[in-house]
Write an enzyme that holds these catalytic residues in place. Sequence first.
Site, PDB file in Angstrom:
ATOM      1  N   TYR A 177       0.825  -1.237   0.001  1.00 19.74           N
ATOM      2  CA  TYR A 177       0.012   0.111   0.104  1.00 19.74           C
ATOM      3  C   TYR A 177       0.937   1.090  -0.089  1.00 19.74           C
ATOM      4  O   TYR A 177       0.556   2.220  -0.757  1.00 19.74           O
ATOM      5  CB  TYR A 177      -0.946  -0.175   1.111  1.00 19.74           C
ATOM      6  CG  TYR A 177      -1.750   1.109   1.346  1.00 19.74           C
ATOM      7  CD1 TYR A 177      -3.039   1.467   0.699  1.00 19.74           C
ATOM      8  CD2 TYR A 177      -1.427   2.468   2.028  1.00 19.74           C
ATOM      9  CE1 TYR A 177      -3.747   2.332   0.864  1.00 19.74           C
ATOM     10  CE2 TYR A 177      -2.174   3.350   2.379  1.00 19.74           C
ATOM     11  CZ  TYR A 177      -3.253   3.655   1.695  1.00 19.74           C
ATOM     12  OH  TYR A 177      -4.246   4.693   1.887  1.00 19.74           O
ATOM     13  N   LYS A 181       1.229   4.220  -2.705  1.00 21.20           N
ATOM     14  CA  LYS A 181       0.979   5.635  -2.530  1.00 21.20           C
ATOM     15  C   LYS A 181       2.102   6.639  -2.717  1.00 21.20           C
ATOM     16  O   LYS A 181       1.968   7.754  -3.261  1.00 21.20           O
ATOM     17  CB  LYS A 181       0.519   5.914  -1.163  1.00 21.20           C
ATOM     18  CG  LYS A 181      -0.782   5.204  -0.851  1.00 21.20           C
ATOM     19  CD  LYS A 181      -1.869   5.673  -1.767  1.00 21.20           C
ATOM     20  CE  LYS A 181      -3.363   5.414  -1.215  1.00 21.20           C
ATOM     21  NZ  LYS A 181      -4.270   5.813  -2.159  1.00 21.20           N
TER      22      LYS A 181
END
Length: 303
Positions: A177, A181
Amino acid sequence: MSTPAYQNSLVDVQKPFDFTKVSGKTVVLTGGSSGLGLCYVRAFVKSGAFVVNGDIKPPAESFSSDRVVYVKCDVTKWEDQVTVFETARARSPNGGIDIVIANAGIYGPDALDGLTDASPAKPETKLLDVNLVGVIYTSKLAGWHFANQDQAGDRDRCLILVTSIMGYIDTQGSSVYSAAKHGVRGLMTCLRRKGVVRVNCLAPWFIATPILPESFIQSTRAQFHRRGLDFAKTDDAVTAVMRLATDTEINGRTLGVVPRQLSPSGYLDLDRDDFTPGSPLDTLQVMASSLVYGEFGASSAST
């Protein structure tokens, strides 16, 4: 309206602005059926904009307004996103698209878990597919439609990419994740210098939306309070998005949505995408951002 050249200039978050500047504009937003995305849809519709929401699920609430349209969309599927943008162009009251927000995202188990298993399992890459590849699809379609629609007058074109505070800081959560990002952040910092679109990032801290389990909210809030912090606020995320959508002078910045203990407005310019003038990295960045690539383009650059 020409795209403003990128300048390393902090956004004054205390500067007042008017939400209703989005009135009459057409907004494409992915992931607008729940969580923060739904809050953004509400705010744009309330302020007089026309919104096309592309989400894999229908909205958690119905809208009586004819200024919002839902299109079923899996952001990892190029064809689905094409349909969202084509619907926006066809239904737009002003004949074009003004604001695009790449908001759709998911969280899940880390693909690098299971290091003590008897044998390594192939990592699941859905987090990357949704949180980064989907954003790339949205950005490409936004840029194409902005370039291939009526450019008359002083019409501003705005692309907002949703990254995360986890795209700027270390975390013990999902490493994949975080990687996605960071990738969204890198996409913005490259696009901001190309001059093809006014592009900015939004980077929220933890926000207690209804999509989070109550047990997680309570446990996390207790840990925050021990450090003198809290969740960031939904209203502040909405304000930051509307600020990026309406302030035509902002290009190439990231607004972090943070606990009010860190900023009374609930959001601030993170100021972490540039380097001290004259430092080694600044020297390299200035060179790279002005480099004219040859026949093989950026693919021939050093890794």
